[in-house]
Scaffold this motif. Structure first.
Motif, PDB file in Angstrom:
ATOM      1  N   ALA A   1      -8.102  53.385 -15.296  1.00 52.50           N
ATOM      2  CA  ALA A   1      -9.082  52.346 -14.956  1.00 52.50           C
ATOM      3  C   ALA A   1      -9.345  51.440 -16.006  1.00 52.50           C
ATOM      4  O   ALA A   1      -9.503  50.309 -15.620  1.00 52.50           O
ATOM      5  N   ARG A   2      -9.217  52.133 -17.090  1.00 50.83           N
ATOM      6  CA  ARG A   2      -9.576  50.905 -18.265  1.00 50.83           C
ATOM      7  C   ARG A   2      -8.306  50.131 -18.493  1.00 50.83           C
ATOM      8  O   ARG A   2      -8.649  48.960 -18.595  1.00 50.83           O
ATOM      9  N   ALA A   3      -7.241  50.671 -18.397  1.00 49.01           N
ATOM     10  CA  ALA A   3      -6.169  49.647 -18.470  1.00 49.01           C
ATOM     11  C   ALA A   3      -6.095  48.735 -17.542  1.00 49.01           C
ATOM     12  O   ALA A   3      -5.851  47.514 -17.663  1.00 49.01           O
ATOM     13  N   VAL A   4      -6.330  48.874 -16.332  1.00 52.52           N
ATOM     14  CA  VAL A   4      -6.294  47.943 -15.118  1.00 52.52           C
ATOM     15  C   VAL A   4      -7.537  46.761 -15.292  1.00 52.52           C
ATOM     16  O   VAL A   4      -7.346  45.743 -15.245  1.00 52.52           O
ATOM     17  N   ALA A   5      -8.614  47.321 -15.961  1.00 50.98           N
ATOM     18  CA  ALA A   5      -9.576  46.546 -16.163  1.00 50.98           C
ATOM     19  C   ALA A   5      -9.303  45.485 -17.493  1.00 50.98           C
ATOM     20  O   ALA A   5      -9.584  44.255 -17.383  1.00 50.98           O
ATOM     21  N   GLU A   6      -8.576  46.002 -18.330  1.00 53.89           N
ATOM     22  CA  GLU A   6      -8.138  45.168 -19.538  1.00 53.89           C
ATOM     23  C   GLU A   6      -7.424  44.120 -19.091  1.00 53.89           C
ATOM     24  O   GLU A   6      -7.302  43.063 -19.644  1.00 53.89           O
ATOM     25  N   GLU A   7      -6.364  44.508 -18.147  1.00 53.90           N
ATOM     26  CA  GLU A   7      -5.272  43.465 -17.855  1.00 53.90           C
ATOM     27  C   GLU A   7      -5.956  42.669 -16.801  1.00 53.90           C
ATOM     28  O   GLU A   7      -5.703  41.242 -16.958  1.00 53.90           O
ATOM     29  N   LEU A   8      -6.958  42.894 -16.168  1.00 57.99           N
ATOM     30  CA  LEU A   8      -7.527  42.033 -15.226  1.00 57.99           C
ATOM     31  C   LEU A   8      -8.281  40.943 -15.983  1.00 57.99           C
ATOM     32  O   LEU A   8      -8.440  39.758 -15.576  1.00 57.99           O
ATOM     33  N   GLU A   9      -9.038  41.361 -17.077  1.00 62.24           N
ATOM     34  CA  GLU A   9      -9.634  40.640 -17.814  1.00 62.24           C
ATOM     35  C   GLU A   9      -9.050  39.734 -18.761  1.00 62.24           C
ATOM     36  O   GLU A   9      -9.411  38.500 -18.821  1.00 62.24           O
ATOM     37  N   SER A  10      -7.514  40.034 -19.227  1.00 59.97           N
ATOM     38  CA  SER A  10      -6.830  39.262 -19.827  1.00 59.97           C
ATOM     39  C   SER A  10      -6.299  37.886 -18.882  1.00 59.97           C
ATOM     40  O   SER A  10      -6.078  36.909 -19.245  1.00 59.97           O
ATOM     41  N   TYR A  11      -6.019  38.622 -17.651  1.00 52.93           N
ATOM     42  CA  TYR A  11      -5.699  37.393 -16.737  1.00 52.93           C
ATOM     43  C   TYR A  11      -6.798  36.427 -16.401  1.00 52.93           C
ATOM     44  O   TYR A  11      -6.459  35.296 -16.450  1.00 52.93           O
ATOM     45  N   ARG A  12      -7.787  37.022 -16.286  1.00 53.47           N
ATOM     46  CA  ARG A  12      -9.181  36.053 -15.962  1.00 53.47           C
ATOM     47  C   ARG A  12      -9.344  35.136 -17.054  1.00 53.47           C
ATOM     48  O   ARG A  12      -9.547  33.749 -16.723  1.00 53.47           O
ATOM     49  N   GLN A  13      -8.927  35.470 -18.188  1.00 49.53           N
ATOM     50  CA  GLN A  13      -9.146  34.736 -19.356  1.00 49.53           C
ATOM     51  C   GLN A  13      -8.211  33.568 -19.379  1.00 49.53           C
ATOM     52  O   GLN A  13      -8.232  32.533 -19.573  1.00 49.53           O
ATOM     53  N   GLU A  14      -6.931  34.098 -19.216  1.00 52.92           N
ATOM     54  CA  GLU A  14      -5.814  32.867 -19.152  1.00 52.92           C
ATOM     55  C   GLU A  14      -5.958  31.911 -18.139  1.00 52.92           C
ATOM     56  O   GLU A  14      -5.702  30.728 -18.206  1.00 52.92           O
ATOM     57  N   VAL A  15      -6.454  32.423 -16.762  1.00 50.54           N
ATOM     58  CA  VAL A  15      -6.723  31.476 -15.917  1.00 50.54           C
ATOM     59  C   VAL A  15      -8.046  30.440 -16.083  1.00 50.54           C
ATOM     60  O   VAL A  15      -7.612  29.305 -15.912  1.00 50.54           O
ATOM     61  N   THR A  16      -8.939  31.029 -16.736  1.00 50.87           N
ATOM     62  CA  THR A  16      -9.855  30.166 -16.940  1.00 50.87           C
ATOM     63  C   THR A  16      -9.542  29.180 -18.061  1.00 50.87           C
ATOM     64  O   THR A  16      -9.926  27.948 -17.691  1.00 50.87           O
ATOM     65  N   ASP A  17      -9.011  29.613 -19.024  1.00 53.64           N
ATOM     66  CA  ASP A  17      -8.280  28.815 -20.124  1.00 53.64           C
ATOM     67  C   ASP A  17      -7.429  27.823 -19.429  1.00 53.64           C
ATOM     68  O   ASP A  17      -7.531  26.411 -19.732  1.00 53.64           O
ATOM     69  N   GLY A  18      -6.626  28.005 -18.642  1.00 51.48           N
ATOM     70  CA  GLY A  18      -5.630  27.060 -18.270  1.00 51.48           C
ATOM     71  C   GLY A  18      -6.139  26.001 -16.995  1.00 51.48           C
ATOM     72  O   GLY A  18      -5.922  24.799 -16.985  1.00 51.48           O
ATOM     73  N   VAL A  19      -7.263  26.539 -16.232  1.00 49.94           N
ATOM     74  CA  VAL A  19      -7.975  25.728 -15.360  1.00 49.94           C
ATOM     75  C   VAL A  19      -8.729  24.806 -16.156  1.00 49.94           C
ATOM     76  O   VAL A  19      -8.884  23.473 -15.940  1.00 49.94           O
ATOM     77  N   LYS A  20      -9.362  25.096 -17.330  1.00 49.32           N
ATOM     78  CA  LYS A  20     -10.233  24.074 -18.231  1.00 49.32           C
ATOM     79  C   LYS A  20      -9.409  23.135 -18.610  1.00 49.32           C
ATOM     80  O   LYS A  20      -9.805  21.913 -18.630  1.00 49.32           O
TER      81      LYS A  20
END
Length: 129
Positions: free
Chosen positions: A11-30
């Protein structure tokens, strides 16, 4: 990226990967929003009517709001904002009583910017860029 983890930490590993993906998408969209706003600004300037050039030079792209997940950029005319509607849509000529035709330069640039941003966001979300 593959790694071996115990089941208890899944669960922790999945949450870390999702947070990493969210940050990449946010930065890319900005980044996409910033780039598209600059292109929209250039397109509006290029299509703006030029009598003295003051109206054309007055266009600015300004950050109206920015947070960790959100970015809003406004493209506006700082010097002759009163003229934008009149020049875009036309107006009645005071001297002759006739009608002055509009010069569409804002709406086409806005539509192109929306299309460009949509395409770029799709690429960012897919992870291709």
């Amino acid at each position: 990226m593959s790694r071996t983890i115990p089941v208890e930490e899944l669960a922790r590993a999945v949450a870390e990967e999702l947070e990493s993906y969210r940050q990449e998408v946010t930065d890319g969209v900005k980044d996409s929003v910033r780039q598209v706003s600059r292109e929209c600004l250039a397109e509006i300037r290029a299509g703006s009517p030029r009598k003295s050039g003051r109206y054309r030079r007055g266009w600015r792209a300004e950050v109206s709001y920015e947070s960790a997940e959100d970015l809003r950029i406004t493209v506006r005319n700082r010097t002759s904002y009163q003229l934008t509607h009149l020049l875009e849509h036309g107006h009645v000529n005071v001297l002759t009583g006739g009608r002055t035709e509009g010069i569409p330069h804002i709406r086409p640039a806005e539509q192109h910017a929306a299309e460009k941003l949509e395409r770029r966001v799709k690429v960012v979300v897919k992870g291709d860029g």
